[in-house]
Each structure stands twice: as structure tokens, then as C-alpha cells.
Design a protein around this motif. Sequence first.
Motif, mmCIF file in Angstrom:
data_model
loop_
_atom_site.group_PDB
_atom_site.id
_atom_site.type_symbol
_atom_site.label_atom_id
_atom_site.label_comp_id
_atom_site.label_asym_id
_atom_site.label_seq_id
_atom_site.Cartn_x
_atom_site.Cartn_y
_atom_site.Cartn_z
ATOM 1 N N ARG A 72 0.932 -1.325 0.004
ATOM 2 C CA ARG A 72 -0.019 0.141 0.057
ATOM 3 C C ARG A 72 0.955 1.355 0.220
ATOM 4 O O ARG A 72 0.401 2.458 -0.423
ATOM 5 C CB ARG A 72 -1.067 0.091 1.134
ATOM 6 N N ASP A 73 2.012 1.204 0.586
ATOM 7 C CA ASP A 73 2.763 2.264 0.576
ATOM 8 C C ASP A 73 3.581 2.914 -0.761
ATOM 9 O O ASP A 73 4.210 1.972 -1.308
ATOM 10 C CB ASP A 73 4.227 2.338 1.584
ATOM 11 N N ARG A 74 3.260 3.993 -1.172
ATOM 12 C CA ARG A 74 3.757 4.373 -2.297
ATOM 13 C C ARG A 74 5.354 4.446 -2.591
ATOM 14 O O ARG A 74 5.679 3.987 -3.704
ATOM 15 C CB ARG A 74 3.232 5.882 -2.879
ATOM 16 N N LYS A 75 6.218 4.995 -1.472
ATOM 17 C CA LYS A 75 7.462 4.635 -1.696
ATOM 18 C C LYS A 75 7.929 3.133 -1.746
ATOM 19 O O LYS A 75 8.836 3.024 -2.573
ATOM 20 C CB LYS A 75 8.147 5.468 -0.576
ATOM 21 N N ALA A 76 7.274 2.394 -1.051
ATOM 22 C CA ALA A 76 7.525 1.141 -1.231
ATOM 23 C C ALA A 76 7.153 0.524 -2.533
ATOM 24 O O ALA A 76 7.955 -0.340 -3.176
ATOM 25 C CB ALA A 76 7.060 0.183 -0.091
ATOM 26 N N GLN A 77 6.165 1.010 -3.110
ATOM 27 C CA GLN A 77 5.545 0.492 -4.361
ATOM 28 C C GLN A 77 6.849 0.983 -5.529
ATOM 29 O O GLN A 77 7.316 -0.111 -6.366
ATOM 30 C CB GLN A 77 4.266 0.989 -4.784
ATOM 31 N N ALA A 78 7.469 1.857 -5.353
ATOM 32 C CA ALA A 78 8.551 2.481 -6.166
ATOM 33 C C ALA A 78 9.686 1.707 -6.180
ATOM 34 O O ALA A 78 10.287 1.307 -7.059
ATOM 35 C CB ALA A 78 8.779 4.034 -6.168
ATOM 36 N N ILE A 79 9.823 1.166 -4.890
ATOM 37 C CA ILE A 79 11.203 0.344 -4.767
ATOM 38 C C ILE A 79 10.911 -0.904 -5.351
ATOM 39 O O ILE A 79 11.638 -1.604 -5.891
ATOM 40 C CB ILE A 79 11.461 0.164 -3.236
#
Length: 183
Positions: A72-79
Motif C-alpha cells: 500500500r505504501d507508495r514509496k515502497a511500491q516504487a522500490i
Amino acid sequence: MRVVAGQYGGRNLRTLDGKLTRPTGDKVRAAMFSMIGPFFEGGRVLDLYAGSGGLAIEAISRGMSSAVLVERDRKAQAIILDNIEMTKESNKFTLLKMDAKRSLKQLSGPFDLVFLDPPYAKETVQNDISGLDNLQVLSDQVVIVCETDASVELPVVIGAFELIRQKRYGISKVTIYKRGDHD
């Protein structure tokens, strides 16, 4: 952090700075995979709390066919997207950009390997296993791997699933469930 073994072995994985995700370290990940059988001949993976995507990428590296990652976390999604790009096989991965609970309405199985590393472990693990089983998205031979803080005590039986192995690694605990014979 890096991929421990298999086709992508030795490749570096990006992780998120800060405390939002707790990436599974290389040693714990290696131990986890040695507990469930280090290599696979196909199958589908579900990582319900993907963080950096390291567990699903490791599973694909070791022979699983495809993976669904939920984050759900956008920064984690980018990673995760960067890490998937590193594999040069992005067609093997599907990222669902939502929380785990919402994703349950969109999943279609069967999954042969499930990783659960939720932020609030005990209640969430029990609810996730029951929810996935109720949705009938788990194969008969599914292996469910849970990573929690060492202090978390998970039940021996959750619905149709039995705890088959548990090991502590420093501040982490790995618990493995398989479908039991007690139906």
C-alpha cells in the motif's frame, strides 16, 4: 540487501529507508528458503505485505513461475518496481497497489507459496490465513511462511492449517503453516 540464490542470485535489491518497512535480511531470507525447500519447479507466489519485494523476487529467482505482490505504501511500491525491473522479467510479477485487506477481493488463485510479514502480526496473520482460505485461492499443497517479531506467539492451528516449523532468528521468528489432515 541482495538476492541470495537462484537465477538472480547476488543481484542487489533496493530497500526503503526508515521504519515503514522491515526488509527481511539476507540471512533470515536464506534460512527461510532452506526451511521450505530452497528451489522450486514452478508455482505461484503471493506476498501480501511486499515491502521491497525481496521475498517474492527471491522465490522467482529460485524457480517459482509468477508472483503477486501487495503493497500500500507508495514509496515502497516504487522500490518494488525498481527491484522487479532489475530481474529483467517483469512479466512474472504483478504489483497490486493497495492494502492487503482490499487486495483479498481481487486475488485469484491458486497460490502455492504465501508470504505474510504484516506490521501487526498475530491477529493479522490469523485473519489473513483464514481470509485466503475462505476465498479458495490457496492450492492444496500451499506453504504459508510468516515472519514476525520473535515475541509473537502464533497458534499451532489456524483453520485448516497447522504449524509445521518455527525458528527464531535474532529479533525475528519464521513460522511455517501447511494444510493439515484434521478436516
